[in-house]
Design a protein around this motif. Structure first.
Motif, short mmCIF file in Angstrom:
data_model
loop_
_atom_site.label_atom_id
_atom_site.label_comp_id
_atom_site.label_asym_id
_atom_site.label_seq_id
_atom_site.Cartn_x
_atom_site.Cartn_y
_atom_site.Cartn_z
N LEU A 113 119.53 94.14 65.33
CA LEU A 113 118.44 93.80 64.81
C LEU A 113 118.59 92.67 64.26
CD1 LEU A 113 117.01 97.26 63.55
CD2 LEU A 113 116.13 96.01 65.14
N PHE A 114 119.77 92.40 63.46
CA PHE A 114 119.81 91.30 62.62
C PHE A 114 120.67 89.93 62.81
CE2 PHE A 114 118.52 94.74 59.71
CZ PHE A 114 117.42 94.51 59.43
N TYR A 115 121.36 90.39 63.78
CA TYR A 115 122.57 89.18 64.31
C TYR A 115 121.75 88.22 64.93
CZ TYR A 115 126.65 86.94 65.46
OH TYR A 115 127.89 86.13 65.55
N ASN A 116 122.01 86.83 64.27
CA ASN A 116 121.08 85.69 65.05
C ASN A 116 119.84 85.93 65.20
OD1 ASN A 116 123.10 83.80 65.32
ND2 ASN A 116 123.94 84.39 67.24
N LEU A 117 119.19 86.56 64.37
CA LEU A 117 117.57 86.82 64.29
C LEU A 117 116.86 85.56 64.25
CD1 LEU A 117 115.70 89.20 64.10
CD2 LEU A 117 115.75 88.90 61.72
N GLY A 118 117.16 84.55 63.70
CA GLY A 118 116.35 83.48 63.85
C GLY A 118 117.00 82.20 64.81
N VAL A 119 118.01 82.52 65.37
CA VAL A 119 118.59 81.55 66.32
C VAL A 119 117.45 80.97 67.41
CG1 VAL A 119 119.33 83.24 68.35
CG2 VAL A 119 120.75 80.91 67.86
N TYR A 120 116.57 81.84 68.08
CA TYR A 120 115.70 81.39 69.00
C TYR A 120 114.34 81.16 68.23
CZ TYR A 120 118.81 83.57 72.54
OH TYR A 120 119.64 83.87 73.59
N PRO A 121 113.72 79.98 68.63
CA PRO A 121 112.40 79.67 68.23
C PRO A 121 111.25 80.78 68.64
CG PRO A 121 113.20 77.88 69.27
CD PRO A 121 114.00 79.06 69.70
N LEU A 122 110.34 80.93 67.85
CA LEU A 122 109.09 81.86 68.15
C LEU A 122 108.79 81.59 69.56
CD1 LEU A 122 107.28 82.16 64.64
CD2 LEU A 122 109.25 83.55 65.63
N TRP A 123 108.63 82.75 70.29
CA TRP A 123 107.90 82.22 71.76
C TRP A 123 106.44 82.42 71.18
CZ3 TRP A 123 105.56 87.13 73.57
CH2 TRP A 123 105.94 88.08 72.86
N ASP A 124 105.61 82.32 72.26
CA ASP A 124 104.22 82.08 72.17
C ASP A 124 103.36 83.08 71.55
OD1 ASP A 124 102.72 83.60 75.00
OD2 ASP A 124 105.02 82.89 75.22
N ASP A 125 103.56 84.26 71.66
CA ASP A 125 102.82 85.31 70.96
C ASP A 125 103.16 85.28 69.42
OD1 ASP A 125 101.22 85.94 73.00
OD2 ASP A 125 102.27 87.87 73.50
N GLU A 126 104.76 85.37 69.36
CA GLU A 126 105.20 85.32 68.06
C GLU A 126 104.73 84.15 67.49
OE1 GLU A 126 109.53 86.97 67.59
OE2 GLU A 126 109.68 85.29 68.98
N ALA A 127 104.40 82.89 67.85
CA ALA A 127 104.41 81.85 67.08
C ALA A 127 102.72 82.03 66.54
CB ALA A 127 104.27 80.67 67.90
N LEU A 128 101.90 82.69 67.38
CA LEU A 128 100.59 82.82 66.86
C LEU A 128 100.54 83.60 65.62
CD1 LEU A 128 98.52 84.00 70.06
CD2 LEU A 128 98.53 81.82 68.99
#
Length: 536
Positions: free
Chosen positions: A30-45
């Protein structure tokens, strides 16, 4: 007596070891490298609305000089998103207020909620005194349920729907159920409605079907219990729906093009993609109900019927447009992931009561691999999703948004306009590089809509020309043809840069869209990222 004490001691140690293993692996996934990827489109909204909540207290679609007009503004009413239930956005806003704005902080509260759901499940197994019989199989079922972790660490409603559905079921099925349980379930129902109103409606339907179909196994509710359950959530839901009502937005009509044949086809897709998406392998979808009937296990039968009813009603009310895709939007089914884990756990726990050690070995092989899936049974494709996901967390795959946002921050001046295609990929850019204006999100006819009439022309397709055009992947073929047409009209663009990264976001939570490893062989002429600048 000594033998009994030794056995009890070993059982206690095994129980503690399993709990430690569950906590450790859950935290890793759940937490390892949780922020390594940018938010994808639905997340970014959700991330963009979360920031607006901090500024104006509402899910406003005006973000600096930009407008958040997903799919030409189908979520918008009077300048705010009134289609998406707001709890996810407010949760992200709270995280931003405490820890700052980033992909990590956007996802953090949702990962924590997923972990709470896992703790709740462990507590339930332990409370029932079943850790010794079911603990090992719960551990393996959880570890093998990769989609639970994939969806649970996204900045979306998925974690809330899974956790709140668990809470509601636990409270309503509690052995010593009292008024507090009923009222708590009602408040949880409201929070579920504020997370995803469709999932709320489907869960209420499943609970009703279970109550009617298995009436003799339910404690008869008093009128007071019914009032405590229905009235609080009805009042709160109506208050919320008076503000956030998808039926009052263009999104409310989004799935109307589906006829009854489309709904039947969508039902088939959902059942098929339970397997393809890792929710429940096809082998177990057949074996669990058969063994439930053979062993006369009420919970296996009730659980599997609940799963089928959930899938059926999601298929009937889903906003997914069948003509636009070939796979199910299985994100609407995330609530059944805890149920799937429970069914696997009980199924193998029952079998293990007769063949203990063989069952452990067979279950470990089956649940941690693709052996029981249709992809293996039909096509011979083998993969271990837990292993592949763990490897990806340690060695993340390249993503298209990080280099694109970095290029925009470095080369695009403030308030310069950028048209991004496909259009949904504009929102990760808006989150990570908010200084640019992301153009052409609205149709030119919408200029006459009073809520959009005061917007600059750059937000409407064709009314003003963007300074930059960024094409992700194969859509560049259409963009090149369009640029040639514009050049014939005297508006010229040149290719300013080509980012040699595979164009698609390979880290979405749906397993059939996730590669778990980088794509290194791709066509540099059609599968990279292409940036064009207008010549003045």
């Amino acid at each position: 007596m000594k033998a009994f004490s030794l056995s009890a001691c070993m059982g206690w140690l095994n129980s503690k070891a399993l709990i430690i293993g569950i906590v450790f692996l859950s935290c890793f996934f759940l937490f390892y490298n949780l922020g390594v990827y940018p938010l994808w489109d639905d997340e970014a909204l959700i991330g963009l609305y979360g920031q607006n909540i901090l500024k104006v207290g509402d899910t406003s679609v005006y973000y600096g000089e930009n407008i958040i007009a997903y799919r030409e503004g189908i979520l918008i009413q009077n300048g705010s998103d009134r289609a998406l239930p707001p709890l996810s956005s407010y949760l992200a806003a709270g995280s931003f207020a405490l820890f700052g704005v980033s992909a990590l902080t956007a996802r953090l509260p949702f990962a924590l909620i997923t972990l709470c759901g896992i703790f709740l499940s462990v507590w339930h197994v332990k409370l029932q005194g079943q850790m010794r019989q079911y603990g090992f199989f719960f551990f393996l079922s959880l570890l093998g349920c990769t989609p639970l972790f994939l969806f649970g660490r996204q900045c979306r409603y998925y974690a809330l729907v899974m956790f709140l559905s668990l809470i509601i079921v636990y409270l309503l099925l509690a052995r010593q159920r009292g008024t507090t349980h009923i009222f708590g379930a009602s408040i949880a129902c409201f929070l579920l409605f504020a997370s995803n109103c469709m999932n709320w409606a489907v869960l209420m339907t499943v609970l009703l079907v279970d109550f009617v179909g298995f009436r003799k196994y339910h404690k008869t509710p008093s009128l007071r219990d019914v009032a405590y359950f229905l009235i609080p959530q009805a009042i709160l839901n109506l208050l919320l729906a008076s503000i956030w009502n998808p039926l009052a937005t263009p999104f409310g009509n989004y799935g109307d093009s589906n006829g009854w044949r489309d709904r039947v086809e969508l039902l088939f897709w959902n059942l098929r993609d339970l397997d393809a998406g890792g929710f429940m392998p096809a082998f177990f979808m057949i074996l669990i109900p058969l063994m439930g009937c053979f062993m006369k296990d009420l919970w296996l039968i009730r659980g599997f019927i609940a799963l089928l009813v959930y899938v059926f009603f999601v298929s009937m009310v889903s906003p997914q447009v069948v003509s636009l895709t070939q796979v199910a939007d299985i994100r609407y089914l995330v609530a059944i992931l805890p149920l799937s884990i429970g069914l696997h756990t009980r199924f193998f726990g029952k079998i293990a009561s007769r063949w203990f050690w063989p069952a452990k070995g067979v279950f470990a092989v089956l649940i941690l691999s693709s052996l029981p899936t249709a992809s293996f049974l039909v096509h011979g494709i083998w993969q271990s999703y837990p292993f592949s996901f763990a490897r990806e967390l340690i060695y993340p795959v390249p993503d298209p948004f990080t280099p694109s946002a970095e290029w925009i921050r470095k080369h695009v001046s403030r308030n310069s306009s950028v048209w991004i295609m496909p259009d949904y990929m504009a929102y990760p850019m808006m989150f990570d590089a908010p200084h640019a204006i992301y153009a052409w999100q609205l149709d030119p006819k919408q200029k006459f809509d009073p809520q959009f009439s005061r917007l600059p022309d750059i937000h409407f397709k064709g009314l003003a020309m963007p300074d930059y055009v960024i094409a992700f992947g194969p859509v560049v073929s259409q963009i090149r043809d369009l640029l040639e047409q514009w050049a014939a009209q005297g508006v010229r663009y040149r290719e300013e840069a080509r980012l040699m990264t595979f164009w698609k976001d390979l880290y979405r939570p749906e397993i059939f869209w996730r590669t778990f490893e980088p794509i290194e062989k791709y066509d540099p002429n059609t599968e990279a990222i292409y940036i064009y600048k207008r010549e003045l």
